[in-house]
Design an enzyme around this catalytic site. Structure first.
Site, PDB file in Angstrom:
ATOM      1  N   GLU A   8      -5.487  -0.818   2.917  1.00 41.10           N
ATOM      2  CA  GLU A   8      -7.052  -0.503   2.811  1.00 41.10           C
ATOM      3  C   GLU A   8      -8.007  -1.519   3.255  1.00 41.10           C
ATOM      4  O   GLU A   8      -8.734  -1.737   2.522  1.00 41.10           O
ATOM      5  CB  GLU A   8      -7.167   0.179   1.474  1.00 41.10           C
ATOM      6  CG  GLU A   8      -6.535   1.438   1.167  1.00 41.10           C
ATOM      7  CD  GLU A   8      -6.818   2.221   0.031  1.00 41.10           C
ATOM      8  OE1 GLU A   8      -7.618   1.561  -1.032  1.00 41.10           O
ATOM      9  OE2 GLU A   8      -6.626   3.358  -0.293  1.00 41.10           O
ATOM     10  N   GLU A  66      -0.476   7.441   1.052  1.00 41.96           N
ATOM     11  CA  GLU A  66      -1.017   7.713  -0.250  1.00 41.96           C
ATOM     12  C   GLU A  66      -1.731   8.807  -0.209  1.00 41.96           C
ATOM     13  O   GLU A  66      -2.457   9.256   0.768  1.00 41.96           O
ATOM     14  CB  GLU A  66      -2.102   6.618  -0.717  1.00 41.96           C
ATOM     15  CG  GLU A  66      -1.488   5.170  -0.973  1.00 41.96           C
ATOM     16  CD  GLU A  66      -2.627   4.405  -1.635  1.00 41.96           C
ATOM     17  OE1 GLU A  66      -3.673   4.852  -2.438  1.00 41.96           O
ATOM     18  OE2 GLU A  66      -2.542   3.204  -1.460  1.00 41.96           O
TER      19      GLU A  66
END
Length: 504
Positions: free
Chosen positions: A175, A294
């Protein structure tokens, strides 16, 4: 009022793609109680000789999880992997800045690889491209994958692990578009770093593959531009781009919540389009695949997490206790992945134990299955094979965010090796059951093995330590087959798994 009906036409020759088993992967991060009192609790009555909870291990083996992402997540962007190897008594306690806890480093690379072997799963290893970079990444892969005769491979042997792990799949950070991320970077900065890191790591081991960071979620302000820029730098050096998505239900608008998988469909299609844009621009023959590493429902624990005092060891963070309605959404999110199995090759339900997880534990006590365990389990167990391309006719409804949402969400998986066919279906209707008809072309002489149904009159019903079987599936569905036509009633608000097998 006319009876509601959904019709599906399937043809054995109309295929989306073969499913990569890694689409049923999961995720364990050094976060909350995922590791400590989750998979590892040396004082637990079921702990094995290495301190791993065997009750948890049995539930994970029941799922047959093919790959687990490790060690993060936000955690990895501040992690020094060297802290987690060597004699445990010499390992430092560190301030873990991503989740504001103390990391004891009692579990590190070698212990986790030992756990993964016992669990029968592969590992998707992440490297720190937040506070660190190329040098730490090349040293870690040398430690993990090089046979011997070099400093870090011999250090692994000195630590008691003779054979290399040959970890195939590596995440280039986590991320990195997120301002919350330690070492947050622009797309240009990250793309350059990821490219050079991949090149160096492949010099150590040419047989590995890479997941490069996509946007942290669909609503990031840089979404789209981030993916395109990062792929401009990394296209010929990586194999997958990541997607992350969590859904919440902070209103009482259940139809809107149940429609959120439509947003996931759009997210996947958008990222595919960006990948193919860069492919065309570069005039490349290579195809980039997707790692949806995710995905889950996550919102129940938000308030408790905000109120938590910092710098505890393995506090109860992100411990969502899931409802029946959450299980329906998780089932449909999983179906979104399967519908694009031609491009989505890996995915990780985040996470596996205690932290937004299908499995919960009590320290010193029991382990149990949350409501979301069951659709994930059904996919892992029955969703292996080839996804078929359906033609669907179904009533729809509108929400403020989504138009023409089908009342039935469905996907079909053909397992030619076993001569089996599995149809997953959710009835989104809050009030009525629905007649579900499936026309099979090329599947003569099949019988219904079972029709599994998960339903509840209470959409907020949960499984807890005191009542672990409050919401469980049953096999009382009424699917029948006549010739090549299946007919079933899908109860209102229900998760359905219709299994067929060819007669001998």
């Amino acid at each position: 009022m006319a009876e509601k009906k959904a019709s599906v036409k399937l043809n054995k020759d109309f295929k989306v793609a073969d499913i990569d088993d890694r689409i049923y992967g999961s995720f364990i991060e050094h976060l909350g109680r995922a590791v400590y009192t989750g998979i590892y609790e040396p004082d637990h009555p079921t702990a094995d000789e290495d301190g791993f909870r065997e009750d948890v291990m049995e539930l994970i083996k029941e799922l047959d999880v093919p790959i687990v992402r490790y060690p993060g997540g936000n955690f990895v962007s501040g992690y020094n992997w060297e802290d987690g190897v060597g004699p445990v008594e010499d390992r430092p306690n560190r301030l873990e800045l991503a989740w504001r806890t103390i990391e004891t480093n009692e579990i590190g690379t070698n212990e986790f690889m030992k756990w993964a072997e016992k669990a029968g799963t592969d590992v998707m290893m992440a490297v720190n491209l937040g506070t660190r970079g190329i040098d730490a990444a090349r040293n870690l892969i040398e430690y993990c994958n090089h046979p011997g005769g070099s400093y870090y491979s011999d250090l692994r042997k000195e630590h008691g692990y003779e054979k290399p792990y040959n970890i195939k799949t590596w995440c280039l950070g986590n991320e990195m578009d997120g301002p919350w991320q330690l070492g947050h970077k622009t797309a240009e900065e990250y793309g350059r770093l990821a490219c050079e890191t991949a090149k160096v790591m492949k010099q150590v081991d040419p047989d590995i593959e890479f997941v490069v960071c996509g946007s942290s979620h669909r609503n990031m302000p840089t979404f789209g531009e981030w993916e395109a820029t990062v792929l401009e730098h990394t296209y010929e050096h990586v194999d997958y781009i990541s997607l992350h998505q969590y859904f919440g239900h902070r209103t009482e608008n259940l139809p809107k919540y149940l429609a959120k998988s439509v947003q996931m469909d759009d997210f996947i299609d958008s990222v595919i389009a960006i990948c193919d844009y860069v492919k065309a621009k570069k005039k490349s023959d290579k195809e980039i695949y997707l790692s949806f590493d995710e995905w889950n429902v996550w919102f129940h624990s938000n308030q408790a997490d905000q109120e938590m005092e910092p710098w505890a060891i393995a506090p109860p963070q992100l411990e969502d206790i899931y409802t029946f309605e959450d299980a329906l959404v998780v089932g449909m999110m999983m179906m979104s992945l399967l519908k694009r199995a031609d491009r989505v090759k890996m995915a990780c339900l985040a996470q596996l134990v205690n932290v937004i997880a299908p499995i919960m534990t009590k320290e010193g006590g029991d382990a149990w299955k949350q409501t979301i365990f069951y659709p994930y389990y059904h996919g892992c167990k029955y969703g292996r094979g080839t996804v078929l391309e359906p033609v669907i006719s179904c009533p729809t409804y509108d929400t403020e965010d989504f138009k023409e949402v089908p009342l039935v969400d469905t996907v079909t998986v053909m397992n030619e090796q076993k001569d089996e066919l599995t149809i997953f279906a959710v009835n989104r209707d809050l009030e009525d059951s629905l007649v579900f008809e499936v026309e099979l072309n090329g599947f003569e002489d099949y019988s219904v093995l079972e029709h599994i149904v998960m339903e509840s009159e209470d959409v907020k019903a949960r499984n807890t330590a005191d009542n672990p079987d409050n919401v469980t599936p049953h096999t009382g569905g009424n699917a029948t087959i006549t010739g090549v036509k299946i007919v079933a009633d899908l109860p209102k608000l229900s998760w359905n798994v219709i299994r067929l097998k060819k007669n001998n």
